[in-house]
Scaffold this motif. Structure first.
Motif, PDB file in Angstrom:
ATOM      1  N   UNK A   1      72.466 -32.015  36.259  1.00  0.00           N
ATOM      2  CA  UNK A   1      71.252 -31.184  36.278  1.00  0.00           C
ATOM      3  C   UNK A   1      70.740 -31.014  34.853  1.00  0.00           C
ATOM      4  N   UNK A   2      69.582 -31.619  34.569  1.00  0.00           N
ATOM      5  CA  UNK A   2      68.903 -31.452  33.282  1.00  0.00           C
ATOM      6  C   UNK A   2      67.437 -31.139  33.585  1.00  0.00           C
ATOM      7  N   UNK A   3      66.987 -29.921  33.370  1.00  0.00           N
ATOM      8  CA  UNK A   3      65.577 -29.598  33.644  1.00  0.00           C
ATOM      9  C   UNK A   3      64.645 -30.393  32.738  1.00  0.00           C
ATOM     10  N   UNK A   4      63.452 -30.695  33.236  1.00  0.00           N
ATOM     11  CA  UNK A   4      62.416 -31.265  32.376  1.00  0.00           C
ATOM     12  C   UNK A   4      61.989 -30.195  31.363  1.00  0.00           C
ATOM     13  N   UNK A   5      61.294 -30.612  30.308  1.00  0.00           N
ATOM     14  CA  UNK A   5      61.025 -29.664  29.240  1.00  0.00           C
ATOM     15  C   UNK A   5      59.580 -29.620  28.790  1.00  0.00           C
TER      16      UNK A   5
ATOM     17  N   UNK B   1      62.705 -23.624  28.921  1.00  0.00           N
ATOM     18  CA  UNK B   1      62.683 -25.069  29.135  1.00  0.00           C
ATOM     19  C   UNK B   1      62.100 -25.832  27.940  1.00  0.00           C
ATOM     20  N   UNK B   2      62.663 -25.706  26.744  1.00  0.00           N
ATOM     21  CA  UNK B   2      62.145 -26.503  25.625  1.00  0.00           C
ATOM     22  C   UNK B   2      62.483 -27.987  25.796  1.00  0.00           C
ATOM     23  N   UNK B   3      61.541 -28.838  25.446  1.00  0.00           N
ATOM     24  CA  UNK B   3      61.753 -30.279  25.538  1.00  0.00           C
ATOM     25  C   UNK B   3      62.937 -30.727  24.685  1.00  0.00           C
TER      26      UNK B   3
ATOM     27  N   UNK C   1      54.107 -25.644  31.915  1.00  0.00           N
ATOM     28  CA  UNK C   1      53.271 -25.758  30.720  1.00  0.00           C
ATOM     29  C   UNK C   1      52.129 -24.747  30.767  1.00  0.00           C
ATOM     30  N   UNK C   2      51.574 -24.514  31.954  1.00  0.00           N
ATOM     31  CA  UNK C   2      50.543 -23.486  32.084  1.00  0.00           C
ATOM     32  C   UNK C   2      51.109 -22.121  31.712  1.00  0.00           C
ATOM     33  N   UNK C   3      52.319 -21.833  32.173  1.00  0.00           N
ATOM     34  CA  UNK C   3      52.954 -20.567  31.808  1.00  0.00           C
ATOM     35  C   UNK C   3      53.135 -20.463  30.300  1.00  0.00           C
ATOM     36  N   UNK C   4      53.493 -21.567  29.654  1.00  0.00           N
ATOM     37  CA  UNK C   4      53.670 -21.554  28.199  1.00  0.00           C
ATOM     38  C   UNK C   4      52.359 -21.236  27.484  1.00  0.00           C
ATOM     39  N   UNK C   5      51.231 -21.538  28.129  1.00  0.00           N
ATOM     40  CA  UNK C   5      49.911 -21.230  27.571  1.00  0.00           C
ATOM     41  C   UNK C   5      49.421 -19.840  27.976  1.00  0.00           C
ATOM     42  N   UNK C   6      50.271 -19.066  28.618  1.00  0.00           N
ATOM     43  CA  UNK C   6      49.886 -17.718  29.025  1.00  0.00           C
ATOM     44  C   UNK C   6      49.046 -17.669  30.275  1.00  0.00           C
ATOM     45  N   UNK C   7      49.077 -18.733  31.082  1.00  0.00           N
ATOM     46  CA  UNK C   7      48.282 -18.774  32.307  1.00  0.00           C
ATOM     47  C   UNK C   7      49.157 -18.391  33.502  1.00  0.00           C
ATOM     48  N   UNK C   8      48.832 -17.315  34.219  1.00  0.00           N
ATOM     49  CA  UNK C   8      49.600 -16.949  35.412  1.00  0.00           C
ATOM     50  C   UNK C   8      49.508 -18.047  36.474  1.00  0.00           C
ATOM     51  N   UNK C   9      50.558 -18.130  37.306  1.00  0.00           N
ATOM     52  CA  UNK C   9      50.660 -19.212  38.284  1.00  0.00           C
ATOM     53  C   UNK C   9      50.890 -18.643  39.677  1.00  0.00           C
ATOM     54  N   UNK C  10      50.149 -19.189  40.651  1.00  0.00           N
ATOM     55  CA  UNK C  10      50.405 -18.986  42.079  1.00  0.00           C
ATOM     56  C   UNK C  10      50.823 -20.347  42.631  1.00  0.00           C
ATOM     57  N   UNK C  11      51.852 -20.353  43.489  1.00  0.00           N
ATOM     58  CA  UNK C  11      52.344 -21.660  43.948  1.00  0.00           C
ATOM     59  C   UNK C  11      52.803 -21.631  45.393  1.00  0.00           C
ATOM     60  N   UNK C  12      52.681 -22.792  46.021  1.00  0.00           N
ATOM     61  CA  UNK C  12      53.235 -23.007  47.350  1.00  0.00           C
ATOM     62  C   UNK C  12      54.753 -23.102  47.196  1.00  0.00           C
ATOM     63  N   UNK C  13      55.531 -22.293  47.906  1.00  0.00           N
ATOM     64  CA  UNK C  13      56.973 -22.242  47.657  1.00  0.00           C
ATOM     65  C   UNK C  13      57.739 -23.410  48.281  1.00  0.00           C
TER      66      UNK C  13
END
Length: 368
Positions: free
Chosen positions: A176-180, A351-353, A287-299
């Protein structure tokens, strides 16, 4: 920098959209070089691309291999041609480790044939598993790749679960290695553009293929006062969707370069990720979260692992009426958006690259 010599690539034309392409650029083609690798893609249609300047991603080796297809005997003929092209282009550059990027498509069997006996690490992408579940040729390629790989890298537990359902695999080979997210983005996100009116600036960013749920999102938001939808999506795909669905109220941004997309994140109030099926990780959302953009997502699996309660899970496909009510609530509740923004920033910081690159380099050295 990794001391291990890696060979990797995608049998997609240079310039193709998609998360796996962006990850390839991040890990192997950035001038600052988190990993040392020989890298290839296919020659695009049209004029040859110019060599990048400055901090733009370097060009991979571009291979002119005609006749790409996904199924049937012609697929294996294409793999033979691709094998010859790869081994010819990199003759004299024997890799220590091969990184397999798309385990259900042509580059993987070509690399395994061309470098038989070399240690191989498979990086499992969502497209691999979706296609393997639906197409016999891709299922065979995936099974062969899993059997041959020394280790298999998954970015989320959901990907490991889905992989086990599709093909026998020893859990001891799954890593398990998350993308970054690029460290530069985490350190210096773009300045946010304040909301200047009552409208909630909603953004969709990605492909417009059926499994992404973008058509349903546009239909749900169509004609709703106070919700303005923008789409950062490939031009041809947007035109095809517009030919069968009313997108008159949608602002099309085109397919944006990476830093242009980050600027778009900073100029919107909410990212919606309505994927109908498995996502490997959801790098665009993080990446959107890293830019301060709130996220809504299909779970869906994958997104749940990467986002959890740092974003708002909302079933936009099964219950569009409730989803619309929730989006309207967020429009009228700046405090709720601010809380999602803070949660997202904390999540993206996990999740840093650089951590992804270090983990892949360590794994490559281990299997060498």
């Amino acid at each position: 920098m990794s001391a291990v010599r890696v060979l990797t690539g995608l049998d997609l034309p240079w310039g193709s959209p998609g998360g796996s392409v962006e990850l390839l650029k991040d890990l192997y083609l950035d001038p600052s070089g988190p990993l040392t690798a020989d890298t290839f893609m296919l020659t695009p249609d049209g004029p040859a691309p110019d060599a990048p300047a400055g901090r733009a991603p370097a060009l991979p080796a571009l291979l002119d291999v005609p006749g790409k297809q996904l199924d049937g005997d012609g697929f294996w003929d294409y793999v033979d041609r691709l094998t010859v092209a790869i081994t010819t282009r990199f003759a004299g550059h024997e890799p220590d480790v091969v990184h397999l990027q798309h385990l259900a498509f042509g580059a993987t069997p070509a690399l395994l044939r061309g470098y038989l006996g070399r240690p191989a690490i498979g990086l499992v992408h969502g497209t691999d598993l979706l296609f393997a579940a639906e197409h016999p040729t891709q299922a065979r390629v995936l099974r062969d790749a899993v059997a041959a790989a020394t280790a298999l890298v998954v970015p989320t537990a959901a990907m490991a679960d889905r992989l086990r359902r599709l093909t026998p695999v020893d859990s001891g080979r799954i890593v398990h290695i998350p993308w970054g997210v690029p460290d530069t983005l985490l350190a210096r996100p773009p300045a946010r553009r304040p909301r200047d009116g009552g409208e909630l600036r909603v953004l969709y960013a990605g492909r417009l293929t059926a499994e992404k749920g973008a058509a349903e999102l546009a239909a749900t938001l169509h004609g709703t006062p106070g919700l303005r939808l923008s789409m950062a999506a490939p031009v041809a795909e947007f035109r095809r969707l517009a030919a069968v669905q009313d997108l008159s109220g949608v602002h099309h941004l085109g397919w944006l370069a990476r830093e242009e997309l980050w600027a778009a994140f900073a100029a919107h109030d909410l990212l919606v990720v309505p994927s109908a099926k498995l996502e490997a990780f959801g790098l665009v959302a993080v990446e959107a979260q890293a830019c301060g953009l709130p996220v809504v997502y299909q779970p869906v699996p994958g997104l749940r692992d990467a986002l959890g309660d740092s974003a708002l899970p909302l079933d936009l496909l099964a219950d569009p009426r409730r989803a619309l009510a929730e989006l309207t609530r967020l429009r009228d509740d700046p405090a709720a958006l601010d809380e999602l923004r803070r949660s997202g920033l904390r999540n993206a910081a996990r999740f840093p690259l650089s951590a992804t690159a270090r983990a892949l380099a360590a794994l490559s050295a281990q299997v060498r």
